[in-house]
Design a protein around this motif. Structure first.
Motif, mmCIF file in Angstrom:
data_model
loop_
_atom_site.group_PDB
_atom_site.id
_atom_site.type_symbol
_atom_site.label_atom_id
_atom_site.label_comp_id
_atom_site.label_asym_id
_atom_site.label_seq_id
_atom_site.Cartn_x
_atom_site.Cartn_y
_atom_site.Cartn_z
ATOM 1 N N THR A 37 47.456 46.207 53.646
ATOM 2 C CA THR A 37 46.245 45.487 54.033
ATOM 3 C C THR A 37 46.359 44.001 53.758
ATOM 4 O O THR A 37 45.797 43.188 54.485
ATOM 5 C CB THR A 37 45.006 46.052 53.297
ATOM 6 N N ASP A 38 47.103 43.627 52.735
ATOM 7 C CA ASP A 38 47.248 42.208 52.409
ATOM 8 C C ASP A 38 48.096 41.461 53.439
ATOM 9 O O ASP A 38 47.947 40.259 53.596
ATOM 10 C CB ASP A 38 47.855 42.028 51.020
ATOM 11 N N ARG A 67 39.956 44.913 59.229
ATOM 12 C CA ARG A 67 40.603 45.808 58.268
ATOM 13 C C ARG A 67 39.768 47.076 58.085
ATOM 14 O O ARG A 67 40.298 48.188 58.082
ATOM 15 C CB ARG A 67 40.781 45.083 56.931
ATOM 16 N N TRP A 121 45.426 53.073 48.707
ATOM 17 C CA TRP A 121 45.709 51.834 47.998
ATOM 18 C C TRP A 121 44.646 50.784 48.304
ATOM 19 O O TRP A 121 44.196 50.068 47.407
ATOM 20 C CB TRP A 121 47.104 51.339 48.357
ATOM 21 N N ALA A 122 44.245 50.685 49.563
ATOM 22 C CA ALA A 122 43.218 49.709 49.943
ATOM 23 C C ALA A 122 41.903 50.008 49.234
ATOM 24 O O ALA A 122 41.189 49.088 48.815
ATOM 25 C CB ALA A 122 43.020 49.697 51.448
ATOM 26 N N SER A 123 41.582 51.283 49.080
ATOM 27 C CA SER A 123 40.311 51.637 48.447
ATOM 28 C C SER A 123 40.308 51.319 46.955
ATOM 29 O O SER A 123 39.252 51.133 46.364
ATOM 30 C CB SER A 123 39.978 53.108 48.688
ATOM 31 N N VAL A 124 41.486 51.251 46.356
ATOM 32 C CA VAL A 124 41.576 50.861 44.950
ATOM 33 C C VAL A 124 41.126 49.410 44.791
ATOM 34 O O VAL A 124 40.470 49.052 43.815
ATOM 35 C CB VAL A 124 43.023 51.044 44.425
ATOM 36 N N HIS A 125 41.472 48.585 45.774
ATOM 37 C CA HIS A 125 41.169 47.161 45.710
ATOM 38 C C HIS A 125 39.860 46.771 46.376
ATOM 39 O O HIS A 125 39.355 45.680 46.145
ATOM 40 C CB HIS A 125 42.316 46.357 46.337
ATOM 41 N N ASP A 126 39.335 47.655 47.212
ATOM 42 C CA ASP A 126 38.091 47.354 47.923
ATOM 43 C C ASP A 126 37.163 48.563 47.818
ATOM 44 O O ASP A 126 37.298 49.521 48.582
ATOM 45 C CB ASP A 126 38.383 47.027 49.392
ATOM 46 N N ARG A 130 36.317 53.015 49.464
ATOM 47 C CA ARG A 130 36.553 54.188 48.634
ATOM 48 C C ARG A 130 36.045 55.474 49.284
ATOM 49 O O ARG A 130 36.702 56.508 49.238
ATOM 50 C CB ARG A 130 35.914 53.989 47.260
ATOM 51 N N SER A 133 38.531 56.841 51.697
ATOM 52 C CA SER A 133 39.686 57.427 51.042
ATOM 53 C C SER A 133 39.357 58.790 50.435
ATOM 54 O O SER A 133 40.172 59.705 50.482
ATOM 55 C CB SER A 133 40.196 56.489 49.954
#
Length: 191
Positions: A37-38, A67, A121-126, A130, A133
């Motif tokens: 995502t980054d 995204r 992984w994206a849901s961990v940061h955003d 969540r 995910s």
């Protein structure tokens, strides 16, 4: 030399805003599985979707909006596997083996596994992502709970998550026999 349509021999296509939007979302989803995502940019998405750069911002004002739409698309693709799980649960005598087989097929699909891990992984940061995910995990537990109870269902879902990360890290899924033995044990463990 341009023909009468003014497009150099290609017939002009009719505008298809929904098709263009879908192409942009699908391109973004593919890129997320490749660069994370980054690494996602409007420019990369436009190139992959073969649309003008301005189209990406026309349909998605911010990169966060794009995204999120791409992550929703990935979650929808992953959810398709739940239909296989529902079908596997029709015959409880063969359900563990059928579920293991379905999991093995899923884990062999590198693109789906990458999509799943990118979504996680994206849901961990955003935190806004969540729920996307967790949707697969929660639905798997709900489907299995009706047949083997919530504790066993949760254990199977946790094992499936672990098998997914194993496939990512080892670049290959666990052997079908290993999956079958583990799922059978989880199905039949004492309550």
């Amino acid at each position: 030399m341009p023909d009468e349509s003014g497009t150099g021999g290609r017939p002009r296509s009719r505008r298809d805003p929904e098709g263009r939007r879908r192409a942009i979302v699908e391109a973004a989803a593919e890129l997320i599985t490749e660069v994370g995502t980054d690494g996602l940019t409007h420019r990369l998405v436009a190139a992959r979707a073969e649309v003008p750069l301005g189209s990406t911002t026309q349909y998605f004002a911010t990169l966060a909006d794009l995204r999120e739409a791409a992550m929703q698309h990935l979650a929808d693709e992953i959810d398709d596997g739940l239909a296989v799980v529902r079908e596997a649960m029709q015959d409880m005598t063969s359900a563990p083996a059928a579920l293991a087989s379905a999991l093995h097929e899923y884990l062999r699909d590198v693109r789906l596994v990458q999509a799943d891990t990118a979504l996680t992984w994206a849901s961990v940061h955003d935190p806004r992502l969540r729920s996307l995910s967790l949707r697969w995990f929660d639905e798997l537990v709900a489907i299995l709970s009706a047949h083997i109870g919530p504790a066993r269902a949760t254990a199977v879902a946790v094992f499936a998550d672990g098998a997914t990360w194993h496939a990512v890290l080892h670049e290959e899924p666990l052997d079908l026999d290993v999956l079958t033995d583990a799922i059978t044990a989880l199905f039949t463990q004492p309550r």
